[in-house]
Motif scaffolding. Structure first.
Motif, mmCIF file in Angstrom:
data_model
loop_
_atom_site.group_PDB
_atom_site.id
_atom_site.type_symbol
_atom_site.label_atom_id
_atom_site.label_comp_id
_atom_site.label_asym_id
_atom_site.label_seq_id
_atom_site.Cartn_x
_atom_site.Cartn_y
_atom_site.Cartn_z
ATOM 1 N N ASN A 1 -86.060 -94.887 4.957
ATOM 2 C CA ASN A 1 -85.465 -93.089 4.221
ATOM 3 C C ASN A 1 -86.648 -92.369 5.289
ATOM 4 N N ASN A 2 -87.235 -92.494 6.789
ATOM 5 C CA ASN A 2 -87.278 -91.952 6.975
ATOM 6 C C ASN A 2 -86.573 -90.633 7.959
ATOM 7 N N LYS A 3 -86.744 -89.641 8.225
ATOM 8 C CA LYS A 3 -85.220 -89.071 8.360
ATOM 9 C C LYS A 3 -85.277 -88.096 9.547
ATOM 10 N N ASN A 4 -86.745 -88.218 10.297
ATOM 11 C CA ASN A 4 -86.680 -88.633 12.074
ATOM 12 C C ASN A 4 -85.378 -88.842 11.830
ATOM 13 N N PRO A 5 -84.204 -88.006 13.287
ATOM 14 C CA PRO A 5 -82.955 -88.180 13.259
ATOM 15 C C PRO A 5 -83.282 -89.254 14.475
ATOM 16 N N SER A 6 -83.933 -88.639 15.680
ATOM 17 C CA SER A 6 -83.966 -89.270 17.067
ATOM 18 C C SER A 6 -84.584 -90.687 16.959
ATOM 19 N N LEU A 7 -85.155 -91.392 15.879
ATOM 20 C CA LEU A 7 -85.144 -92.289 15.661
ATOM 21 C C LEU A 7 -83.752 -93.315 15.642
ATOM 22 N N ASP A 8 -82.838 -93.318 15.622
ATOM 23 C CA ASP A 8 -81.496 -94.012 15.572
ATOM 24 C C ASP A 8 -81.524 -93.904 16.909
ATOM 25 N N LEU A 9 -81.690 -92.482 17.922
ATOM 26 C CA LEU A 9 -81.103 -92.395 19.121
ATOM 27 C C LEU A 9 -82.391 -93.408 19.658
ATOM 28 N N LEU A 10 -83.536 -93.126 19.374
ATOM 29 C CA LEU A 10 -84.613 -93.903 20.264
ATOM 30 C C LEU A 10 -84.342 -95.485 20.297
ATOM 31 N N ARG A 11 -83.339 -95.817 18.903
ATOM 32 C CA ARG A 11 -83.683 -97.403 18.606
ATOM 33 C C ARG A 11 -82.397 -97.631 19.000
ATOM 34 N N ARG A 12 -81.290 -97.435 19.328
ATOM 35 C CA ARG A 12 -79.565 -97.283 20.135
ATOM 36 C C ARG A 12 -80.099 -97.547 21.270
ATOM 37 N N SER A 13 -81.398 -97.086 22.126
ATOM 38 C CA SER A 13 -81.685 -97.191 23.357
ATOM 39 C C SER A 13 -82.992 -98.139 23.769
ATOM 40 N N MET A 14 -82.907 -98.580 22.789
ATOM 41 C CA MET A 14 -84.611 -99.283 23.034
ATOM 42 C C MET A 14 -83.065 -100.612 23.144
ATOM 43 N N ARG A 15 -82.184 -100.852 22.564
ATOM 44 C CA ARG A 15 -81.521 -102.295 22.297
ATOM 45 C C ARG A 15 -80.410 -102.495 23.810
ATOM 46 N N LYS A 16 -80.204 -101.521 24.776
ATOM 47 C CA LYS A 16 -79.202 -101.675 25.271
ATOM 48 C C LYS A 16 -80.737 -102.499 26.947
#
Length: 187
Positions: A172-187
């Motif tokens: 439920n964390n609403k920080n919009p940057s988290l999804d961007l950060l997570r996806r960039s870390m997976r690469k």
């Protein structure tokens, strides 16, 4: 981590502040909202429905040895020689599922008599290695951070001892940057 540098370059307005926490403290820091995300072992976080857990990478644990330790002169270390040794590892004592998995991996590898001493921080492991002429089981990428007092050796075991690192955040964390950060870390 190169992924963080790349992310920062692509998203210069996103503020990232890195905290180095002991693995045991990450769960509490997430729950208290001191941090938005953690990179840690996933086991105990996966068991909690409040967290999203995304595996980033799998890694093998390797043997780090003080250069003055007798193991330093050997290419492969037989498991029989490692048993009853004092071996430093990152702490997982408050993470019961992780502790159980690591213990099971050590038993399967034939290291049931290894005297594990837990350290809260990576730096503590390296200080113990240097001060106590000892050994440690560390993620294999640690071999990139070394000096002439620490050498890395293969263990003569039938199966690798591994660990997974995961990106963890509250669902439920609403920080919009988290999804961007997570996806960039997976690469």
């Amino acid at each position: 981590m190169p992924q963080l540098k790349s992310f920062k370059k692509r998203h210069p307005n996103v503020h990232i502040r890195i905290h180095t926490l002991a693995p045991n403290d990450m769960l509490e820091a997430l729950k208290s909202r001191e941090i938005d995300a953690a990179i840690s072992w996933p086991n105990d976080f996966s068991a909690d429905d409040e967290f999203s857990v995304y595996d980033l990478c799998s890694m093998n644990l390797t043997l780090a040895v003080n250069s003055l330790h007798p193991f330093a002169s050997m290419d492969r270390i037989p498991v029989e020689l490692m048993n009853n040794e004092t071996c430093y590892m990152l702490s997982f004592s408050n993470q019961q599922l992780t502790k159980k998995n690591v213990h099971n991996d050590l038993v399967r590898a034939g290291l049931s008599n290894l005297n594990v001493c837990e350290c809260s921080y990576t730096e503590e492991i390296f200080m113990q290695l240097e001060l106590n002429n000892s050994i440690a089981l560390v993620p294999d990428f640690f071999s990139n951070f070394t000096n002439n007092q620490i050498v890395y050796r293969e263990m003569d075991i039938n199966q690798k001892i591994g660990a997974t690192l995961s990106f963890i955040n509250f669902k439920n964390n609403k920080n919009p940057s988290l999804d961007l950060l997570r996806r960039s870390m997976r690469k």
